[in-house]
Design an enzyme around this catalytic site. Structure first.
Site, PDB file in Angstrom:
ATOM      1  CE  LYS A  99      -4.353  -1.833   1.018  1.00 45.98           C
ATOM      2  NZ  LYS A  99      -5.437  -2.072   1.917  1.00 45.98           N
TER       3      LYS A  99
ATOM      4  NE  ARG B  35      -7.487  -8.465  -0.126  1.00 52.79           N
ATOM      5  CZ  ARG B  35      -6.994  -7.695  -1.087  1.00 52.79           C
ATOM      6  NH1 ARG B  35      -6.045  -6.829  -0.821  1.00 52.79           N
ATOM      7  NH2 ARG B  35      -7.460  -7.783  -2.322  1.00 52.79           N
TER       8      ARG B  35
HETATM    9  C1  9MG Z   1      -9.878  -5.648  -1.611  1.00 51.05           C
HETATM   10  N1  9MG Z   1      -8.972  -5.036  -0.669  1.00 51.05           N
HETATM   11  C2  9MG Z   1      -7.936  -4.191  -0.951  1.00 51.05           C
HETATM   12  N2  9MG Z   1      -7.329  -3.822   0.181  1.00 51.05           N
HETATM   13  C3  9MG Z   1      -7.986  -4.436   1.195  1.00 51.05           C
HETATM   14  C4  9MG Z   1      -7.851  -4.445   2.586  1.00 51.05           C
HETATM   15  O1  9MG Z   1      -6.933  -3.713   3.193  1.00 51.05           O
HETATM   16  N3  9MG Z   1      -8.689  -5.196   3.317  1.00 51.05           N
HETATM   17  C5  9MG Z   1      -9.675  -5.923   2.710  1.00 51.05           C
HETATM   18  N4  9MG Z   1     -10.493  -6.654   3.503  1.00 51.05           N
HETATM   19  N5  9MG Z   1      -9.860  -5.949   1.388  1.00 51.05           N
HETATM   20  C6  9MG Z   1      -9.033  -5.208   0.659  1.00 51.05           C
END
Ligand code: 9MG
Length: 286
Positions: A226, A260
């Protein structure tokens, strides 16, 4: 690594034991992800990528057909279905749960019918009919906080108290989702790093991530690649792997049950080192 939340997440036929953190591998089925021209090739490439992530140790996969990057435009329902359904169908027999990354109820329903067992909704099931789409299944759901929409969310994020607002929002959504008939064991929450947040907001959420565990459901954290990591390190998106692994470890240390990530192998290895240090059954030296 033993996490202090001894929890299960019920995703259809899968019951994920979250006493150890789980790694969710990201499979984006968007034109910029598998940009090989033809749609069939993109689907095949996404399926091959998903299998690779499982070999690398992913505990679950998150499949998405609409980019949620800042500035990204929404795609139509039909287009999204055409992107993700063949991939989910192609992965139907894998041994890990498939999560569908969508906020659209029609895509949720079709993906769950095709074999997904979790819905990852950046809109926290607030779209009309979204609660019903998940409630009528046995799937898990991740409820994420965001301010604004991907198209405009980074223009001017503003909070009186970011922790207070994100916590209150997630508390209310957990209540609404339970009231709709979705059991607590099927719910995870996510503060939504980068979704309508400045670097300071993101850092406050990460520093205080442990507070979210007080809501009594597992916490999912998505920090991988990010822009907050770019702002901290000065690295462009293709060189944020090390920062992403560090951020995932910090999130786990602060109570995240699921991370994730794009870089599954590296995250799994980092968590193994962490686990070896933190687990109660240390390797003995004979
Ligand atoms: C789809 N997506 C992109 N970034 C995300 C994040 O930080 N959390 C979740 N749950 N989905 C995300």
């Amino acid at each position: 690594m033993t996490n202090d939340c001894l929890m299960l997440l019920h995703c259809g036929k899968f019951h994920l034991d979250l006493s150890r953190p789980k790694v969710m591998g990201i499979v984006n089925v968007t034109p910029d992800s598998f940009s090989d021209g033809g749609r069939h090739l993109s689907h095949a490439a996404a399926i091959a990528h998903a299998h690779r992530l499982i070999v690398e140790g992913a505990d679950m996969l998150d499949i998405g057909g609409e980019s949620t990057r800042p500035g990204a435009a929404a795609v139509g329902e039909q287009e999204e279905l055409e992107r993700v359904l063949p991939v989910i169908e192609g992965l139907r027999d894998i041994a890990v749960p498939i999560s569908i990354d969508t906020w659209k109820p029609a895509v949720m329903r079709a993906a769950l019918a095709a074999g997904a067992s979790m819905v990852n909704d950046i809109n926290a099931l607030q779209a009309p009919d979204a609660l019903e789409a998940v409630a009528e299944s046995d799937a898990a759901v991740c409820l994420m906080h965001k301010q604004g929409n991907p198209e405009n969310m980074q223009l001017a994020p503003r909070y009186a108290d970011v922790m207070d607002e994100v916590m209150s929002f997630l508390r209310l959504r957990v209540q609404a989702v339970q009231a709709a008939g979705i059991a607590r064991e099927r719910i995870a929450i996510d503060p939504g790093f980068g979704f309508g947040k400045t670097l300071e907001h993101n850092l406050a959420l990460l520093k205080n991530l442990r507070d979210f565990a007080a809501l009594g459901v597992p916490v999912l954290a998505g920090l991988s690649r990010k822009s907050m990591l770019g702002a901290i390190t000065g690295q462009d998106v293709d060189h944020r792997q090390t920062a992403s692994v560090a951020a995932a470890l910090i999130a786990v240390q602060r109570g995240a049950a699921i991370v994730r990530v794009h870089d599954v192998r590296e995250t799994v290895d980092a968590l193994k080192v962490w686990d070896a240090v933190n687990s109660e059954n240390h390797i003995s030296h004979g």
